[in-house]
Design a protein around this motif. Structure first.
Motif, mmCIF file in Angstrom:
data_model
loop_
_atom_site.group_PDB
_atom_site.id
_atom_site.type_symbol
_atom_site.label_atom_id
_atom_site.label_comp_id
_atom_site.label_asym_id
_atom_site.label_seq_id
_atom_site.Cartn_x
_atom_site.Cartn_y
_atom_site.Cartn_z
ATOM 1 N N ASN A 75 31.796 51.436 38.753
ATOM 2 C CA ASN A 75 32.470 50.615 37.620
ATOM 3 C C ASN A 75 31.919 50.189 36.187
ATOM 4 N N GLY A 76 31.593 49.416 36.697
ATOM 5 C CA GLY A 76 31.100 48.897 35.550
ATOM 6 C C GLY A 76 29.831 49.647 34.801
ATOM 7 N N ARG A 124 40.813 43.420 50.527
ATOM 8 C CA ARG A 124 40.212 43.184 49.016
ATOM 9 C C ARG A 124 41.798 42.488 48.531
ATOM 10 N N TYR A 125 41.962 40.996 48.878
ATOM 11 C CA TYR A 125 42.906 40.835 48.381
ATOM 12 C C TYR A 125 43.364 40.324 46.832
ATOM 13 N N SER A 126 41.720 39.983 46.019
ATOM 14 C CA SER A 126 41.818 40.587 44.559
ATOM 15 C C SER A 126 41.051 40.734 44.159
ATOM 16 N N ASP A 127 40.424 41.204 42.349
ATOM 17 C CA ASP A 127 39.370 41.726 42.126
ATOM 18 C C ASP A 127 37.741 40.478 42.261
ATOM 19 N N GLN A 128 38.644 39.185 42.827
ATOM 20 C CA GLN A 128 37.123 38.530 43.239
ATOM 21 C C GLN A 128 37.296 38.454 44.605
ATOM 22 N N VAL A 129 38.110 38.632 45.720
ATOM 23 C CA VAL A 129 37.606 37.450 47.316
ATOM 24 C C VAL A 129 37.813 39.359 48.002
ATOM 25 N N ARG A 165 32.874 37.273 43.725
ATOM 26 C CA ARG A 165 32.918 37.554 42.908
ATOM 27 C C ARG A 165 33.998 36.843 41.654
ATOM 28 N N PRO A 166 32.479 34.698 41.535
ATOM 29 C CA PRO A 166 33.053 34.380 40.507
ATOM 30 C C PRO A 166 33.497 35.015 39.712
ATOM 31 N N ARG A 167 32.196 35.886 39.233
ATOM 32 C CA ARG A 167 32.651 36.215 37.739
ATOM 33 C C ARG A 167 31.583 37.905 37.746
ATOM 34 N N GLU A 168 32.120 38.692 37.063
ATOM 35 C CA GLU A 168 31.884 40.253 37.069
ATOM 36 C C GLU A 168 30.907 40.451 37.601
ATOM 37 N N ASN A 169 29.632 39.675 37.211
ATOM 38 C CA ASN A 169 28.652 40.913 37.848
ATOM 39 C C ASN A 169 27.605 39.792 39.238
ATOM 40 N N LEU A 170 28.061 38.847 38.527
ATOM 41 C CA LEU A 170 27.643 37.441 40.239
ATOM 42 C C LEU A 170 28.711 37.559 41.333
ATOM 43 N N GLY A 228 23.775 37.610 44.680
ATOM 44 C CA GLY A 228 23.032 38.606 44.030
ATOM 45 C C GLY A 228 24.068 38.332 42.448
ATOM 46 N N TYR A 229 23.031 38.968 41.688
ATOM 47 C CA TYR A 229 23.572 39.253 40.433
ATOM 48 C C TYR A 229 23.619 40.795 40.357
ATOM 49 N N ASP A 230 24.506 41.343 38.882
ATOM 50 C CA ASP A 230 23.807 42.295 38.514
ATOM 51 C C ASP A 230 23.286 42.528 37.324
ATOM 52 N N ARG A 231 22.608 43.185 36.901
ATOM 53 C CA ARG A 231 22.023 43.475 35.647
ATOM 54 C C ARG A 231 22.862 44.900 35.336
ATOM 55 N N VAL A 232 23.579 45.438 34.839
ATOM 56 C CA VAL A 232 23.592 47.229 34.050
ATOM 57 C C VAL A 232 23.320 47.229 32.936
#
Length: 379
Positions: A75-76, A124-129, A165-170, A228-232
């Motif tokens: 998606n990202g 998936r309870y939310s985009d974060q959890v 996911r506390p942040r978009e890529n973390l 983990g961290y996604d570097r796109v």
């Protein structure tokens, strides 16, 4: 001999002692790797195969959580977010593990085939959890070197897991599981006693060929957390990761049967493993008319903090004096690597099949390969 002194005069153990005493101080014996005293093939393998089973289930859960991260990656990476079909997901994962354990001064080597499967559901309870539960099963068959015997291990596990996911890529992945273990063992006992005075040819006093069998149970807690961290960058995603995993295994005491007087009784065992893993995964998003294909590769450095060498205590089952026989296990390999390649397909109908291959690299006494396949369905 204390063992002989504690044996019932009418027992099979007493008969074995008489044969040994008849040979006298100038005697010797020719024996297989599973003769009277060498039971470390079974005892050491029980703990190591238990760790393999737990790690297999952890691998299956991590594969599921990787699917969660892969979907966010594509998606990202420019694919349409419309490919998110629903909040409820079902998944099934199956794998095969081939392990070869080298012979050592302390433990008998073996070849192990382990088959496992995991079934789970999450929401998936939310985009974060995202959180879910899974049931796992594995069956292991290990054959010891030099026809020393075999060990079959069944593992049934219940696992809770989640992705945050506390942040978009973390992202943070975590799991916690409990397993019920069942062991069935066969120990082949083959040796020949002979008198050797150093001058005349050795004189055989008889050959012993017996089979001792046994079964016992155990239980296990296992869990871990992965950061983990996604570097796109366009279709490329680089994901550095760091994880911490633990396994706590308890094996009940047990006694063999059969063995012609050479059956043994074993004390219970407690085994702990605590590992860290540092590395990275790289993937590439290939857009197709039917969806997105994500080939990927990974490499991780693993360090074992626990799982120390242990002293295992047993005695001959027919020795009423319970004379202790102590055996030492090997020290673990503290540092090694895992490497893998695989691919995930994100299809337009909400189905995500995947395949993965992993191998141990640089381990002192284990050669291990794992093939994993699975599919996730969004509802």
């Amino acid at each position: 001999m204390n063992i002989c002194e504690g044996a019932d005069p009418e027992s099979d153990l007493a008969s074995q002692c008489e044969l040994i005493l008849e040979a006298g101080p100038g005697s010797g014996n020719r024996r297989s790797a599973a003769a009277t005293g060498n039971n470390m093939g079974i005892q050491g393998a029980q703990s190591r195969i238990s760790l393999t089973g737990a790690r297999l289930q952890a691998t299956n859960i991590e594969s599921r959580l990787d699917e969660e991260d892969d979907e966010d990656e594509e998606n990202g990476g420019g694919a349409s977010a419309e490919m998110n079909f629903g909040r409820l997901s079902l998944f099934v994962t199956a794998n095969y593990t081939d392990t070869e354990r080298d012979d050592s001064d302390f433990e008998t080597g073996y070849d192990e085939d382990l088959y496992g499967a995991t079934f789970g559901a999450d929401y998936r309870y939310s985009d974060q959890v995202t959180a879910g539960v899974a049931i796992g099963y594995s069956d292991s068959e290990a054959d010891f070197d030099n026809s020393a015997g075999s060990l079959d291990t069944d593992n049934i596990s219940l696992i809770a897991y989640g992705n945050f996911r506390p942040r978009e890529n973390l992202y943070i992945d975590a799991y916690l599981g409990y397993a019920w273990l069942d062991y069935d063992s066969t120990r082949n006992i083959n040796y020949e006693l002979f008198v050797d005075d150093g001058v005349n040819p050795p004189v055989s006093l008889g050959t012993v060929s017996e089979v001792a069998t046994g079964d016992t149970d155990g239980d296990q807690w296992f869990g871990g957390i992965n950061l983990g961290y996604d570097r796109v960058s366009g279709p490329w995603t680089l994901s550095p990761q760091a994880s911490l995993d633990f396994i706590e295994t308890d094996i009940d005491s047990w006694s063999e049967s059969g063995g012609g007087g050479l059956a043994q009784s074993y004390d219970d065992q407690s085994i702990s493993s605590l590992t860290t893993s540092l590395g990275a995964q790289v993937s590439y998003a290939l857009s197709r008319s039917w969806g997105v294909l994500l080939p990927q590769a990974s490499i991780f450095y693993v360090h074992e903090f626990d799982d120390d060498s242990r002293t295992i205590t047993s005695s001959f089952a027919e020795d009423t004096g319970n004379t202790a026989l102590n055996y030492q296990t090997d020290e673990p390999d503290r540092n090694y690597f895992t490497a893998g390649i695989g691919a995930t397909a994100v299809l337009a109908n909400g189905i995500m099949p995947f395949v993965d291959y992993q191998a141990l690299l640089g381990h002192d006494f284990l050669d291990e390969q794992v093939i994993t396949i699975g599919v996730r369905v969004e509802l």
